[in-house]
Design a protein around this motif. Structure first.
Motif, short mmCIF file in Angstrom:
data_model
loop_
_atom_site.label_atom_id
_atom_site.label_comp_id
_atom_site.label_asym_id
_atom_site.label_seq_id
_atom_site.Cartn_x
_atom_site.Cartn_y
_atom_site.Cartn_z
N ALA A 52 6.89 -6.26 -8.86
CA ALA A 52 7.58 -7.47 -8.38
C ALA A 52 8.37 -8.13 -9.52
N CYS A 53 7.79 -8.17 -10.70
CA CYS A 53 8.52 -8.73 -11.84
C CYS A 53 9.74 -7.87 -12.16
N PHE A 54 9.58 -6.55 -12.03
CA PHE A 54 10.69 -5.66 -12.37
C PHE A 54 11.87 -5.83 -11.43
N VAL A 55 11.64 -5.98 -10.14
CA VAL A 55 12.80 -6.16 -9.25
C VAL A 55 13.50 -7.50 -9.53
N ASP A 56 12.72 -8.49 -9.91
CA ASP A 56 13.33 -9.77 -10.29
C ASP A 56 14.23 -9.59 -11.51
N SER A 57 13.76 -8.84 -12.49
CA SER A 57 14.56 -8.65 -13.70
C SER A 57 15.77 -7.75 -13.44
N LEU A 58 15.60 -6.75 -12.58
CA LEU A 58 16.74 -5.88 -12.26
C LEU A 58 17.90 -6.70 -11.70
N SER A 59 17.56 -7.63 -10.81
CA SER A 59 18.62 -8.48 -10.26
C SER A 59 19.15 -9.45 -11.31
N SER A 60 18.23 -10.11 -11.99
CA SER A 60 18.64 -11.16 -12.93
C SER A 60 19.48 -10.62 -14.07
N LYS A 61 19.24 -9.38 -14.47
CA LYS A 61 20.00 -8.80 -15.57
C LYS A 61 21.17 -7.94 -15.06
N ASN A 62 21.52 -8.12 -13.81
CA ASN A 62 22.71 -7.49 -13.23
C ASN A 62 22.67 -5.97 -13.18
N TYR A 63 21.48 -5.43 -13.07
CA TYR A 63 21.41 -3.98 -12.85
C TYR A 63 21.59 -3.68 -11.37
N SER A 64 21.98 -2.43 -11.13
CA SER A 64 22.01 -1.94 -9.77
C SER A 64 20.69 -1.20 -9.57
N GLY A 65 19.77 -1.83 -8.90
CA GLY A 65 18.44 -1.22 -8.80
C GLY A 65 17.71 -1.64 -7.55
N TRP A 66 17.19 -0.67 -6.85
CA TRP A 66 16.45 -0.94 -5.62
C TRP A 66 14.97 -0.64 -5.82
N GLY A 67 14.16 -1.36 -5.10
CA GLY A 67 12.75 -0.99 -4.98
C GLY A 67 12.55 -0.29 -3.66
N TYR A 68 11.65 0.69 -3.64
CA TYR A 68 11.23 1.34 -2.39
C TYR A 68 9.71 1.28 -2.28
N GLY A 69 9.24 0.81 -1.14
CA GLY A 69 7.79 0.72 -0.95
C GLY A 69 7.43 0.81 0.52
N LEU A 70 6.22 0.40 0.85
CA LEU A 70 5.76 0.41 2.23
C LEU A 70 5.57 -1.01 2.74
N SER A 71 5.88 -1.20 4.01
CA SER A 71 5.71 -2.50 4.63
C SER A 71 4.37 -2.54 5.36
N TYR A 72 3.31 -2.73 4.60
CA TYR A 72 1.98 -2.78 5.22
C TYR A 72 1.88 -3.97 6.16
N GLN A 73 1.25 -3.75 7.30
CA GLN A 73 1.02 -4.90 8.19
C GLN A 73 -0.08 -5.80 7.65
N TYR A 74 -1.03 -5.19 6.95
CA TYR A 74 -2.08 -5.95 6.30
C TYR A 74 -1.97 -5.75 4.79
N GLY A 75 -1.79 -6.84 4.06
CA GLY A 75 -1.77 -6.76 2.61
C GLY A 75 -3.19 -6.68 2.08
N ILE A 76 -3.35 -7.00 0.81
CA ILE A 76 -4.70 -7.00 0.24
C ILE A 76 -5.54 -8.00 1.04
N PHE A 77 -6.79 -7.65 1.29
CA PHE A 77 -7.65 -8.52 2.12
C PHE A 77 -7.75 -9.93 1.53
N LYS A 78 -8.07 -10.86 2.39
CA LYS A 78 -8.39 -12.21 1.91
C LYS A 78 -9.87 -12.25 1.58
N GLN A 79 -10.16 -12.90 0.49
CA GLN A 79 -11.55 -12.96 0.05
C GLN A 79 -12.15 -14.31 0.41
#
Ligand code: Z16
Length: 851
Positions: free
Chosen positions: A141-168
């Motif tokens: 997450a920090c890396f995609v922020d920096s890619l944009s902020s420093k004007n790089y052309s960079g995409w992230g690819y991941g999965l769109s989980y319906q459930y994220g990390i459980f709530k404790q």
């Protein structure tokens, strides 16, 4: 480009970011439209949740234009693009971050106030996007922020989980997991791309056929099960730039293709049900940090994600470059975040040779030039090994390709070291007995660079787990990129008051230092300015009050904000040694009670022995990790006893903050005086919360491990409390435990005795924890480091002094606050912007795009 130029000067009709920043009426008008038509509600019953959604939509609409422009510009410029493949993106909240990066916070606050809302309450409605476990996911997450902020052309690819990390939840001092259905209300930050649908196959069989063009035989894979990957995009705004990259997350959906055999057999219900199972692929994030369970569904997730992403990347390349495959390494860099996306190497090779007709050697050369691999751990239980028969069943063609890759690789090794027969066995991608695919080895072989995430860690991988590969490939293939964090979220967003004070001192009203964090160094000029130190300390005090309020609302325990806040928040893991921390707290308590029995008054104890402090814990245990759950249980039980002891005044409090996550970290990190990063030396690859705390003016108590080493170098060893045995001695100590038995120091023996006496509840509950150290080899060296830890704490207390929170104690200012300022002044190195620049130069060979 001319067209884009015109567009960005407002010839299109949609309002852009600048309209919203400069024109409050515009914001209000759009907000009301979203409430009334988008949400179908009236302004009269618009609650904070609806306000959050309408405000987010308003900002997002404007952001989407920047995003579309950025994508068009990048396409036209046709520079090299980076793809960051990560199974986890621990994004946290989007709205606050967007307001900051787009610089429309003040305006939005004012507009919302006009409309009758309070910005903080509105922001608080947003559920965290918690699609990650811990450090690895937050790094992405920090890396995609920096890619944009420093004007790089960079995409992230991941999965769109319906459930994220459980709530404790903590119920009766035990961790309870509940599902995190974070998409309950539609998410205004997602742009659903229903038109982007990519078929992904599993199972099936491989057959040979004659290629009609070449007349040669070629392999083909006929999949047995097909699902669709549908894109959900998150625009990623940069700070102070309209460069807006994309984070593309895949959703698994059923195809419309129907199982006619089942259907014809009259089993319509079954046929539909089996189609629906497609969605289970992206239903849930595996909740393990630094541990691999080896479940089939996890491998399916990995291939699903990798196949869709590679297909998407290749499709984009072909639009401009057709079949000019030799250009691929000049157009595309793929970064593999850990071994999770290693199948990308195999999939890319398969696409090139099977589908595009490229020769094996040419294809392999391209694959290796495109891919690079980041390693995040040396711990064996975290390294992925997939059973060969599982891979062969799920991905029959890929297994063949893996065998071929291995065959060519081993031939090369044999030529290099014809004498060393055992070397072939050691470096083979295939492990015998049980036969499995060693993903890390495949990742190394298929990448042109392999990096660790802190200097110590990057050295360790070369001398331990990957040493044979250094022999084969030479040391230059292995490199280091020390982790970093984005100062936009972890300074500006988490700590508005401190970031404002810094902006004032640097005479930087636009906060440009946030993308040039080396400028923090200028704070050194004020190190002797007593008024400044007082201002600095006052900010810390306010942040501690904010944290105390969170603790009160989450645990109902009152902590006095004037005492030392001693914090350890991170995933619960034996190697991170929360057990050592809580044992030290118990020791302190027992000692206090002992002194009381001897008739020493609380005042005297405070004067001669201990300063007042609150020990604050937080973090999730993997649901199947018994030891980690036991540690949580012990912390809670100790808290129960100590917090209810009304004879010790405010000398000691112990709290466990439930459900530690990104948005809580934003409150916790600025509120620390001291934070613990105390892993067994050589086990924590980097750690990144150490950076978050230090950047917010907290001091660190830590072992000589991970990024602590470099933090010490940057801020000065006199400003960090380092202790403990060194990584180079760990093996020897473990061996000593094995031959001589574990020597438990007197101090720790007292703690064990109290636990076993039942002072903190049923001793059986903690048996595994105590026995693991005393009788089962103490793998994490708690017994070896315990007294050193207590000593380090003594130094901490001497330095902190009796604060009192009035900021007027000259000793506290001189000893403690000075260190705090000096540390922050020297934390510039740990900006993720610096990391991204290093990756760009050393690994990706890309430059920021011209905007
Ligand atoms: C993870 O969070 C990390 C390593 C890993 O193999 C798997 C997961 Cl889920 C962490 C490291 O433990 C930590 O030291 C490091 O700072 C972080 O990854 C980012 O590199």
């Amino acid at each position: 480009l001319d067209l884009l130029e015109k567009k960005s000067h407002g010839t299109n009709h949609e309002p852009n970011i600048h309209d919203i920043v400069e024109n409050p009426q515009k914001f209000e008008e759009l907000f009301v439209r979203h409430v009334e038509t988008g949400l179908g509600r009236s302004m009269y019953n618009c609650d904070n949740l609806a306000a959050y959604q309408a405000a987010s939509k308003t900002i997002r609409d404007a952001l989407v234009l920047d995003w579309a422009n950025t994508q068009q510009r990048q396409t036209i410029q046709d520079g090299k693009r980076v793809y960051y493949l990560s199974l986890e993106f621990l994004m946290g909240r989007a709205m606050d971050n967007a307001l900051i990066n787009l610089k429309c916070e003040t305006n939005t606050r004012n507009s919302l106030r006009d409309l009758g809302f309070n910005l903080e309450d509105v922001l608080d409605q947003e559920p965290d996007a918690a699609l990650g476990n811990g450090g690895l996911g937050r790094l992405a997450a920090c890396f995609v922020d920096s890619l944009s902020s420093k004007n790089y052309s960079g995409w992230g690819y991941g999965l769109s989980y319906q459930y994220g990390i459980f709530k404790q939840k903590i119920v009766d001092s035990y961790q309870i997991e509940t599902p995190d259905y974070w998409l309950k209300y539609s998410n205004p930050w997602i742009v659903e791309r229903h038109e982007i649908q990519i078929p992904v196959d599993f199972y099936g069989y491989v057959y040979e056929e004659i290629d009609p063009n070449t007349g040669k035989t070629k392999k083909n894979w006929s999949g047995g099960e097909r699902v669709l990957a549908v894109a959900a995009d998150f625009p990623i705004p940069g700070f102070n730039t309209n460069n807006t990259n994309n984070l593309r997350l895949w959703n698994a959906k059923p195809t419309n293709e129907f199982d006619f055999t089942k259907f014809n057999a009259g089993d319509y219900q079954q046929s539909v049900a089996s189609q629906q199972r497609a969605e289970s692929i992206t239903s849930v994030l595996y909740p393990n940090d630094n541990f691999e369970e080896g479940k089939e569904l996890r491998l399916k997730q990995q291939y699903f994600w990798v196949a869709a992403s590679i297909h998407d990347i290749i499709r984009r390349f072909k639009k401009t470059h057709k079949a000019a495959w030799h250009k691929l390494p000049d157009q595309i860099a793929i970064q593999l975040n850990d071994t999770h996306p290693t199948l990308a190497i195999v999939e890319l090779q398969r696409v090139l040779i099977d589908l595009e007709g490229v020769e094996w050697d040419d294809a392999w050369d391209i694959v290796v030039k495109v891919c690079a691999y980041t390693n995040h751990t040396v711990m064996l239980e975290a390294l992925e090994k997939w059973p060969v028969d599982l891979v062969g069943r799920l991905l029959p063609r890929h297994l063949e390709i893996i065998y071929d890759i291995n065959y060519f690789f081993l031939q090369k090794v044999q030529k290099l070291y014809p004498e060393d027969r055992d070397l072939l066995r050691r470096v083979s991608i295939i492990e015998e007995d049980p036969k499995s695919v060693r993903m890390a080895y495949l990742a190394i072989i298929g990448s042109h660079k392999v990096n660790g995430v802190a200097e110590l860690h990057s050295e360790l991988i070369k001398t331990t787990i990957f040493k044979d590969f250094v022999k084969v490939f030479g040391k230059d293939k292995f490199t280091n990129v020390t982790n970093g964090i984005t100062p936009r979220r972890w300074l500006r967003q988490a700590n508005p008051a401190l970031s404002a004070l810094i902006a004032k001192k640097l005479e930087d009203p636009n906060y440009n230092y946030l993308t040039n964090l080396g400028r923090l160094k200028e704070l050194e000029k004020f190190i002797d300015d007593k008024e400044f130190l007082k201002e600095w300390d006052a900010v810390k005090f306010e942040n501690k009050k904010r944290l105390a309020a969170l603790i009160k609302s989450e645990t109902n325990v009152d902590v006095d904000p004037t005492v030392l806040f001693d914090i350890q928040v991170k995933r619960i893991h034996e190697y991170k040694r929360q057990q050592m921390n809580i044992f030290a707290v118990i020791y302190r308590y027992l000692h206090i009670k002992e002194l009381q029995r001897q008739g020493v008054s609380i005042e005297e104890i405070k004067e001669k022995y201990y300063i007042s402090k609150a020990s604050i814990f937080g973090g999730k245990a993997a649901p199947g990790y018994y030891m980690a759950k036991t540690i949580i249980h012990l912390i809670c039980k100790v808290g129960e006893v100590i917090n209810n002891d009304d004879t010790i005044d405010n000398l000691l409090k112990v709290v466990f903050i439930p459900d530690y996550n990104v948005s809580k970290a934003e409150i916790i990190c600025p509120g620390s005086d001291l934070s613990n990063h105390i892993s067994t030396a050589g086990t924590e690859a980097s750690g990144t919360s150490n950076m978050k705390f230090a950047l917010n003016g907290g001091l660190i108590i830590g072992t000589v491990d991970g990024a602590n080493v470099e933090i010490a170098r940057e801020i000065g060893e006199e400003n960090i409390f380092l202790f403990g045995n060194l990584a180079e001695n760990v093996e020897e100590l473990r061996h000593k435990h094995f031959v001589e038995g574990v020597h438990v120091p007197k101090t720790l023996q007292k703690v064990f005795a109290a636990i076993e006496e039942g002072q903190f509840g049923n001793p059986d509950d903690f048996k595994a924890l105590v026995d693991g150290i005393r009788d089962h080899g103490d793998y994490y060296l708690v017994s070896d480091d315990f007294d050193l830890f207590l000593d380090a704490h003594k130094k901490v207390e001497k330095t902190f002094g009796h604060h009192g929170g009035d900021s007027d104690d000259p000793a506290h200012l001189q000893r403690w606050v000075r260190k705090s300022v000096w540390s922050v002044a020297n934390m510039g190195f740990f900006s993720s912007d610096r990391c991204i620049d290093e990756y760009a130069e050393d690994i990706w060979n890309v430059e920021p795009s011209n905007i």
